[in-house]
Design a protein around this motif. Structure first.
Motif, PDB file in Angstrom:
ATOM      1  N   VAL A  47       0.867  -1.173   0.000  1.00  0.00           N
ATOM      2  CA  VAL A  47       0.000   0.000   0.000  1.00  0.00           C
ATOM      3  C   VAL A  47       0.902   1.220   0.000  1.00  0.00           C
ATOM      4  O   VAL A  47       1.660   1.444   0.943  1.00  0.00           O
ATOM      5  CB  VAL A  47      -0.937   0.020   1.232  1.00  0.00           C
ATOM      6  CG1 VAL A  47      -1.756   1.303   1.252  1.00  0.00           C
ATOM      7  CG2 VAL A  47      -1.853  -1.193   1.209  1.00  0.00           C
ATOM      8  N   PHE A  48       0.862   1.984  -1.074  1.00  0.00           N
ATOM      9  CA  PHE A  48       1.659   3.191  -1.216  1.00  0.00           C
ATOM     10  C   PHE A  48       0.821   4.386  -0.805  1.00  0.00           C
ATOM     11  O   PHE A  48      -0.347   4.490  -1.178  1.00  0.00           O
ATOM     12  CB  PHE A  48       2.126   3.357  -2.668  1.00  0.00           C
ATOM     13  CG  PHE A  48       3.219   2.402  -3.033  1.00  0.00           C
ATOM     14  CD1 PHE A  48       4.539   2.801  -2.984  1.00  0.00           C
ATOM     15  CD2 PHE A  48       2.920   1.102  -3.384  1.00  0.00           C
ATOM     16  CE1 PHE A  48       5.546   1.912  -3.299  1.00  0.00           C
ATOM     17  CE2 PHE A  48       3.918   0.205  -3.699  1.00  0.00           C
ATOM     18  CZ  PHE A  48       5.240   0.616  -3.653  1.00  0.00           C
ATOM     19  N   SER A  49       1.426   5.292  -0.055  1.00  0.00           N
ATOM     20  CA  SER A  49       0.727   6.493   0.410  1.00  0.00           C
ATOM     21  C   SER A  49       1.356   7.719  -0.231  1.00  0.00           C
ATOM     22  O   SER A  49       2.571   7.920  -0.136  1.00  0.00           O
ATOM     23  CB  SER A  49       0.786   6.568   1.930  1.00  0.00           C
ATOM     24  OG  SER A  49       0.115   5.452   2.484  1.00  0.00           O
ATOM     25  N   PHE A  50       0.511   8.500  -0.877  1.00  0.00           N
ATOM     26  CA  PHE A  50       0.943   9.664  -1.634  1.00  0.00           C
ATOM     27  C   PHE A  50       0.479  10.949  -0.978  1.00  0.00           C
ATOM     28  O   PHE A  50      -0.561  10.981  -0.319  1.00  0.00           O
ATOM     29  CB  PHE A  50       0.337   9.617  -3.049  1.00  0.00           C
ATOM     30  CG  PHE A  50       0.804   8.452  -3.857  1.00  0.00           C
ATOM     31  CD1 PHE A  50       1.892   8.583  -4.702  1.00  0.00           C
ATOM     32  CD2 PHE A  50       0.153   7.228  -3.791  1.00  0.00           C
ATOM     33  CE1 PHE A  50       2.320   7.511  -5.452  1.00  0.00           C
ATOM     34  CE2 PHE A  50       0.568   6.155  -4.538  1.00  0.00           C
ATOM     35  CZ  PHE A  50       1.668   6.293  -5.378  1.00  0.00           C
ATOM     36  N   CYS A  51       1.200  12.024  -1.213  1.00  0.00           N
ATOM     37  CA  CYS A  51       0.753  13.346  -0.802  1.00  0.00           C
ATOM     38  C   CYS A  51      -0.416  13.724  -1.715  1.00  0.00           C
ATOM     39  O   CYS A  51      -0.273  13.707  -2.942  1.00  0.00           O
ATOM     40  CB  CYS A  51       1.886  14.360  -0.947  1.00  0.00           C
ATOM     41  SG  CYS A  51       1.343  16.067  -0.730  1.00  0.00           S
ATOM     42  N   PRO A  52      -1.586  14.066  -1.156  1.00  0.00           N
ATOM     43  CA  PRO A  52      -2.732  14.399  -1.999  1.00  0.00           C
ATOM     44  C   PRO A  52      -2.564  15.730  -2.739  1.00  0.00           C
ATOM     45  O   PRO A  52      -3.310  16.012  -3.673  1.00  0.00           O
ATOM     46  CB  PRO A  52      -3.902  14.453  -1.022  1.00  0.00           C
ATOM     47  CG  PRO A  52      -3.301  14.686   0.311  1.00  0.00           C
ATOM     48  CD  PRO A  52      -1.925  14.096   0.270  1.00  0.00           C
ATOM     49  N   ASP A  53      -1.581  16.524  -2.342  1.00  0.00           N
ATOM     50  CA  ASP A  53      -1.369  17.816  -3.006  1.00  0.00           C
ATOM     51  C   ASP A  53      -0.390  17.716  -4.180  1.00  0.00           C
ATOM     52  O   ASP A  53      -0.657  18.217  -5.255  1.00  0.00           O
ATOM     53  CB  ASP A  53      -0.870  18.852  -1.995  1.00  0.00           C
ATOM     54  CG  ASP A  53      -1.903  19.136  -0.921  1.00  0.00           C
ATOM     55  OD1 ASP A  53      -3.111  19.207  -1.239  1.00  0.00           O
ATOM     56  OD2 ASP A  53      -1.506  19.256   0.245  1.00  0.00           O
ATOM     57  N   CYS A  54       0.771  17.054  -3.959  1.00  0.00           N
ATOM     58  CA  CYS A  54       1.787  17.019  -5.017  1.00  0.00           C
ATOM     59  C   CYS A  54       1.932  15.657  -5.684  1.00  0.00           C
ATOM     60  O   CYS A  54       2.557  15.544  -6.727  1.00  0.00           O
ATOM     61  CB  CYS A  54       3.145  17.467  -4.477  1.00  0.00           C
ATOM     62  SG  CYS A  54       3.957  16.262  -3.400  1.00  0.00           S
ATOM     63  N   GLY A  55       1.376  14.589  -5.083  1.00  0.00           N
ATOM     64  CA  GLY A  55       1.428  13.264  -5.682  1.00  0.00           C
ATOM     65  C   GLY A  55       2.676  12.456  -5.364  1.00  0.00           C
ATOM     66  O   GLY A  55       2.801  11.324  -5.812  1.00  0.00           O
ATOM     67  N   ALA A  56       3.605  13.014  -4.599  1.00  0.00           N
ATOM     68  CA  ALA A  56       4.836  12.287  -4.264  1.00  0.00           C
ATOM     69  C   ALA A  56       4.536  11.145  -3.296  1.00  0.00           C
ATOM     70  O   ALA A  56       3.696  11.265  -2.411  1.00  0.00           O
ATOM     71  CB  ALA A  56       5.843  13.241  -3.626  1.00  0.00           C
ATOM     72  N   THR A  57       5.234  10.024  -3.477  1.00  0.00           N
ATOM     73  CA  THR A  57       5.119   8.926  -2.525  1.00  0.00           C
ATOM     74  C   THR A  57       5.795   9.369  -1.236  1.00  0.00           C
ATOM     75  O   THR A  57       6.961   9.748  -1.245  1.00  0.00           O
ATOM     76  CB  THR A  57       5.822   7.661  -3.054  1.00  0.00           C
ATOM     77  OG1 THR A  57       5.292   7.310  -4.319  1.00  0.00           O
ATOM     78  CG2 THR A  57       5.661   6.504  -2.082  1.00  0.00           C
ATOM     79  N   VAL A  58       5.083   9.325  -0.127  1.00  0.00           N
ATOM     80  CA  VAL A  58       5.674   9.733   1.151  1.00  0.00           C
ATOM     81  C   VAL A  58       6.045   8.541   2.017  1.00  0.00           C
ATOM     82  O   VAL A  58       6.942   8.635   2.850  1.00  0.00           O
ATOM     83  CB  VAL A  58       4.776  10.722   1.928  1.00  0.00           C
ATOM     84  CG1 VAL A  58       4.758  12.068   1.218  1.00  0.00           C
ATOM     85  CG2 VAL A  58       3.369  10.200   2.086  1.00  0.00           C
TER      86      VAL A  58
END
Length: 106
Positions: A47-58
């Protein structure tokens, strides 16, 4: 350091590098959007979690109860080099794996 095709697609690069931590040592704060990705062999998922603003994987969760954070998220050029290289069978021939890598997996 992962050379699998899924990591290449996810990062837009020839490989992905992350730092992994035991889940109990990590505190997750802030907003994130999750995406379930199946591995190249289709027998594992993360499960990959991304920043909802910039799309980067955090960060992402591994099946081994670890939290993996892409080293680019630390924005620290002195971050230690990788110790493990996986999916080397998918490695681009021009990618040089650092000598510091102690474990290699096809």
């Amino acid at each position: 350091m992962c050379h699998c095709l899924a990591c290449q697609r996810r990062t837009g690069s020839a490989f992905a590098i992350q730092a992994r931590f035991p889940q109990e040592q990590v505190r997750i704060q802030g907003r994130h959007t999750d995406f379930l990705r199946v591995s190249d062999e289709e027998d594992r998922a993360a499960v990959f979690s991304f920043c909802p603003d910039c799309g980067a994987t955090v960060f992402y969760r591994t099946e081994g109860d670890q939290i993996a954070v892409p080293i680019g998220a630390f924005a620290e050029p002195s971050f230690p080099p990788p110790r493990v290289s996986v999916w080397e069978v998918r490695r681009h021939p021009w990618v040089v794996v650092p000598e510091s890598v102690a474990e290699h997996y096809e």
